[in-house]
Design an enzyme around this catalytic site. Structure first.
Site, PDB file in Angstrom:
ATOM      1  N   ARG A   1       0.825  -1.203   0.000  1.00  0.00           N
ATOM      2  CA  ARG A   1       0.000   0.000   0.000  1.00  0.00           C
ATOM      3  C   ARG A   1       0.867   1.265   0.000  1.00  0.00           C
ATOM      4  O   ARG A   1       0.544   2.249  -0.675  1.00  0.00           O
ATOM      5  CB  ARG A   1      -0.916   0.004   1.231  1.00  0.00           C
ATOM      6  CG  ARG A   1      -1.832   1.221   1.347  1.00  0.00           C
ATOM      7  CD  ARG A   1      -2.764   1.070   2.547  1.00  0.00           C
ATOM      8  NE  ARG A   1      -3.729   2.158   2.626  1.00  0.00           N
ATOM      9  CZ  ARG A   1      -3.630   3.201   3.441  1.00  0.00           C
ATOM     10  NH1 ARG A   1      -2.575   3.316   4.251  1.00  0.00           N
ATOM     11  NH2 ARG A   1      -4.560   4.137   3.458  1.00  0.00           N
TER      12      ARG A   1
ATOM     13  N   HIS B   1       0.618   4.275  -2.655  1.00  0.00           N
ATOM     14  CA  HIS B   1       0.340   5.654  -2.266  1.00  0.00           C
ATOM     15  C   HIS B   1       1.469   6.596  -2.655  1.00  0.00           C
ATOM     16  O   HIS B   1       1.241   7.799  -2.786  1.00  0.00           O
ATOM     17  CB  HIS B   1       0.068   5.733  -0.764  1.00  0.00           C
ATOM     18  CG  HIS B   1      -1.327   5.340  -0.396  1.00  0.00           C
ATOM     19  ND1 HIS B   1      -2.105   6.035   0.495  1.00  0.00           N
ATOM     20  CD2 HIS B   1      -2.104   4.305  -0.821  1.00  0.00           C
ATOM     21  CE1 HIS B   1      -3.286   5.464   0.604  1.00  0.00           C
ATOM     22  NE2 HIS B   1      -3.307   4.405  -0.182  1.00  0.00           N
TER      23      HIS B   1
ATOM     24  N   GLY C   1       4.340  10.495  -8.970  1.00  0.00           N
ATOM     25  CA  GLY C   1       5.060   9.352  -9.484  1.00  0.00           C
ATOM     26  C   GLY C   1       5.812   8.621  -8.389  1.00  0.00           C
ATOM     27  O   GLY C   1       5.787   8.993  -7.216  1.00  0.00           O
TER      28      GLY C   1
ATOM     29  N   ASP D   1       8.523   8.343  -6.568  1.00  0.00           N
ATOM     30  CA  ASP D   1       9.722   9.116  -6.230  1.00  0.00           C
ATOM     31  C   ASP D   1       9.968   9.199  -4.735  1.00  0.00           C
ATOM     32  O   ASP D   1      10.777  10.002  -4.281  1.00  0.00           O
ATOM     33  CB  ASP D   1       9.606  10.531  -6.797  1.00  0.00           C
ATOM     34  CG  ASP D   1       8.488  11.337  -6.152  1.00  0.00           C
ATOM     35  OD1 ASP D   1       7.618  10.729  -5.473  1.00  0.00           O
ATOM     36  OD2 ASP D   1       8.466  12.567  -6.304  1.00  0.00           O
TER      37      ASP D   1
ATOM     38  N   SER E   1       8.113  10.388  -2.502  1.00  0.00           N
ATOM     39  CA  SER E   1       7.616  11.629  -1.896  1.00  0.00           C
ATOM     40  C   SER E   1       6.779  11.344  -0.662  1.00  0.00           C
ATOM     41  O   SER E   1       6.730  12.157   0.269  1.00  0.00           O
ATOM     42  CB  SER E   1       6.803  12.439  -2.915  1.00  0.00           C
ATOM     43  OG  SER E   1       5.640  11.729  -3.341  1.00  0.00           O
TER      44      SER E   1
ATOM     45  N   GLU F   1       2.976  14.417   2.656  1.00  0.00           N
ATOM     46  CA  GLU F   1       1.793  13.705   2.181  1.00  0.00           C
ATOM     47  C   GLU F   1       1.225  12.790   3.261  1.00  0.00           C
ATOM     48  O   GLU F   1       0.095  12.319   3.146  1.00  0.00           O
ATOM     49  CB  GLU F   1       2.154  12.883   0.937  1.00  0.00           C
ATOM     50  CG  GLU F   1       2.544  13.738  -0.260  1.00  0.00           C
ATOM     51  CD  GLU F   1       3.210  12.936  -1.370  1.00  0.00           C
ATOM     52  OE1 GLU F   1       3.124  11.682  -1.343  1.00  0.00           O
ATOM     53  OE2 GLU F   1       3.838  13.546  -2.248  1.00  0.00           O
TER      54      GLU F   1
ATOM     55  N   ASN G   1      -3.943   9.303   3.943  1.00  0.00           N
ATOM     56  CA  ASN G   1      -2.781   8.752   4.638  1.00  0.00           C
ATOM     57  C   ASN G   1      -2.772   8.998   6.141  1.00  0.00           C
ATOM     58  O   ASN G   1      -2.134   8.254   6.888  1.00  0.00           O
ATOM     59  CB  ASN G   1      -1.492   9.359   4.059  1.00  0.00           C
ATOM     60  CG  ASN G   1      -1.271   8.993   2.607  1.00  0.00           C
ATOM     61  OD1 ASN G   1      -1.681   7.932   2.157  1.00  0.00           O
ATOM     62  ND2 ASN G   1      -0.628   9.878   1.859  1.00  0.00           N
TER      63      ASN G   1
ATOM     64  N   PRO H   1      -7.461   7.065  -4.506  1.00  0.00           N
ATOM     65  CA  PRO H   1      -8.866   6.639  -4.460  1.00  0.00           C
ATOM     66  C   PRO H   1      -9.318   6.343  -3.032  1.00  0.00           C
ATOM     67  O   PRO H   1      -8.541   5.899  -2.194  1.00  0.00           O
ATOM     68  CB  PRO H   1      -8.885   5.373  -5.321  1.00  0.00           C
ATOM     69  CG  PRO H   1      -7.470   4.897  -5.343  1.00  0.00           C
ATOM     70  CD  PRO H   1      -6.605   6.098  -5.220  1.00  0.00           C
TER      71      PRO H   1
ATOM     72  N   HIS I   1      -5.719  -6.467  -2.035  1.00  0.00           N
ATOM     73  CA  HIS I   1      -6.573  -6.568  -0.854  1.00  0.00           C
ATOM     74  C   HIS I   1      -6.887  -8.019  -0.496  1.00  0.00           C
ATOM     75  O   HIS I   1      -7.730  -8.269   0.360  1.00  0.00           O
ATOM     76  CB  HIS I   1      -7.869  -5.785  -1.064  1.00  0.00           C
ATOM     77  CG  HIS I   1      -7.694  -4.311  -0.942  1.00  0.00           C
ATOM     78  ND1 HIS I   1      -8.710  -3.404  -1.181  1.00  0.00           N
ATOM     79  CD2 HIS I   1      -6.603  -3.568  -0.589  1.00  0.00           C
ATOM     80  CE1 HIS I   1      -8.252  -2.175  -0.990  1.00  0.00           C
ATOM     81  NE2 HIS I   1      -6.980  -2.250  -0.639  1.00  0.00           N
ATOM     82  N   THR I   2      -6.208  -8.933  -1.118  1.00  0.00           N
ATOM     83  CA  THR I   2      -6.316 -10.328  -0.681  1.00  0.00           C
ATOM     84  C   THR I   2      -5.569 -10.552   0.625  1.00  0.00           C
ATOM     85  O   THR I   2      -5.734 -11.588   1.276  1.00  0.00           O
ATOM     86  CB  THR I   2      -5.777 -11.284  -1.770  1.00  0.00           C
ATOM     87  OG1 THR I   2      -6.075 -12.628  -1.410  1.00  0.00           O
ATOM     88  CG2 THR I   2      -4.272 -11.150  -1.940  1.00  0.00           C
TER      89      THR I   2
ATOM     90  N   ASP J   1      -9.721 -10.304   3.602  1.00  0.00           N
ATOM     91  CA  ASP J   1     -10.139 -11.635   3.163  1.00  0.00           C
ATOM     92  C   ASP J   1     -10.502 -12.448   4.398  1.00  0.00           C
ATOM     93  O   ASP J   1      -9.630 -12.773   5.212  1.00  0.00           O
ATOM     94  CB  ASP J   1      -8.998 -12.307   2.400  1.00  0.00           C
ATOM     95  CG  ASP J   1      -9.360 -13.688   1.893  1.00  0.00           C
ATOM     96  OD1 ASP J   1     -10.444 -14.194   2.238  1.00  0.00           O
ATOM     97  OD2 ASP J   1      -8.548 -14.264   1.151  1.00  0.00           O
TER      98      ASP J   1
ATOM     99  N   ASP K   1      -3.570 -14.767  -2.497  1.00  0.00           N
ATOM    100  CA  ASP K   1      -4.190 -15.723  -3.399  1.00  0.00           C
ATOM    101  C   ASP K   1      -5.348 -15.060  -4.137  1.00  0.00           C
ATOM    102  O   ASP K   1      -5.567 -13.854  -4.035  1.00  0.00           O
ATOM    103  CB  ASP K   1      -4.658 -16.963  -2.632  1.00  0.00           C
ATOM    104  CG  ASP K   1      -5.563 -16.615  -1.448  1.00  0.00           C
ATOM    105  OD1 ASP K   1      -6.255 -15.571  -1.501  1.00  0.00           O
ATOM    106  OD2 ASP K   1      -5.583 -17.383  -0.461  1.00  0.00           O
TER     107      ASP K   1
END
Length: 375
Positions: free
Chosen positions: A85, A89, A95, A97, A99, A114, A120, A189, A219-220, A271, A279
């Site tokens: 994650r 993020h 990009g 980098d 940051s 950030e 975050n 998102p 997100h598994t 999950d 998986d």
């Protein structure tokens, strides 16, 4: 994840956006959602990066990263999901980098981290692990490996350690010299995005629908704080009822973990069957109306969506999921990379190098000596 009430967060964010950008009132309640024109950085081509970039300068970098992540994950299996994650993020803002790793600073240049952006704040994990990796890498190969490459390698290693796919990570990124909290609020998102909003956020980064479905498969593994799903369980779209796309048995299970107005620190598995194994069960869960976040279930429960067939393919064929995930991770890892003479190789991941010098001095000598020599 964020500890404050999610409804208040939505309202605060919308007011913030209207004041900052002069937006007209909106009818869709969405956290961190702004239709963004893709600006500021070009997509990098894979040719600029090379999986053997450190072959002569730091040949053991991958094994160093793997050792640190493996040791941490033995005590905290959730960290594997958190590192993937963290890479995500990072890449969606300016990009790939690094940051996202920069702390707030005033000198030598002002940086608004950030880490305090709405997506975050109080939810990023793994910053300390990246610093552990950086320390180990610097001991072996000082001044060679960027924090951006460390983030990318840590994400790949995390996939493998969780039982997922491996791939040759293209390397050679350099670290950015600033962060952008505004873009973090705009580009990342939200957990209750509609499918249209998800597609918009991914398209803005040069990623397509297959990338969206494949990358969502991360997100598994991992967990989410109850604040991200509370409205789904008790008051979906201000209806006073749960989200109708939730399986009713799963709903009751989640309500036990996340009671209404319960502790904000409670967490639920993404999950419910194999929470720490990478998986294809994430997609089977969507078919059974057991996606944890609204943004997960949207991929399957949105009427006539083109994502449904992709979910079905991945649910029935784990190899197909793995291949798409690998390709999408490499593609995401190429977003807006800095190479050549652009950016820098940070000495410490949380500060640009001029700021790092001050912290090196302060930590290397007694405070009284440092102050005397800094006057």
């Amino acid at each position: 994840m964020v500890s404050h009430n999610i409804n208040n967060t939505k309202t605060q964010f919308l007011e913030h956006q209207k004041q900052k950008m002069g937006l007209i009132p909106v009818t869709v309640v969405a956290l961190w959602y702004v239709i963004v024109v893709f600006v500021g950085f070009p997509l990098a081509s894979n040719a600029e990066l090379d999986s053997s970039f450190y072959k002569n300068t730091c040949p053991n970098v991958s094994s160093i990263v793997r050792e640190v992540v493996r040791n941490v994950s033995k005590k905290d299996p959730r960290m594997l999901a958190s590192l993937i994650r963290l890479h995500f993020h990072d890449c969606f803002v300016l990009g790939c980098d690094a940051s996202v790793l920069l702390n707030n600073t005033d000198t030598p240049t002002k940086i608004e981290s950030e880490q305090q952006a709405f997506p975050n704040n109080n939810s990023l994990r793994g910053l300390d692990v990246v610093n552990q990796i950086k320390t180990a890498v610097e001991n072996a190969c000082p001044g060679i490996v960027s924090c951006a490459d460390i983030l990318t390698l840590a994400a790949e290693v995390s996939s493998v350690l969780a039982g997922g796919p491996d791939w040759k990570v293209p390397l050679g990124r350099r670290d950015g010299l600033t962060a952008n909290r505004t873009l973090a609020n705009q580009n990342l998102p939200a957990p209750f995005f509609t499918l249209a909003q998800l597609k918009s956020a991914f398209t803005a980064q040069g990623l397509n629908t297959t990338d969206l479905v494949a990358l969502s498969g991360a997100h598994t593994i991992g967990r989410a704080h109850c604040s991200f799903i509370n409205t789904r369980l008790f008051n979906f779209s201000n209806s006073g009822k749960p989200d109708p796309t939730l399986d009713t048995t799963y709903l009751q299970t989640l309500r036990k973990t996340c009671p209404n107005n319960g502790p904000a620190t409670n967490i639920a598995n993404f999950d419910p069957t194999t929470p720490d194994t990478f998986d294809k069960n994430y997609y089977s869960n969507l078919q059974g109306k057991k996606g944890l976040l609204q943004s997960d279930q949207e991929l399957f429960s949105t009427s006539d969506a083109d994502t449904i067939s992709i979910v079905n393919t991945f649910a029935s064929n784990q190899d197909a999921f793995y291949e798409s995930f690998k390709a999408s991770m490499i593609k995401m890892g190429n977003i807006g990379v800095l190479t050549g003479k652009n950016g820098e190789i940070r000495k410490q991941c949380n500060f640009i190098n001029k700021k790092s010098v001050e912290f090196d001095l302060a930590s290397a000598v007694p405070k009284e000596v440092w102050l005397a020599h800094s006057k």
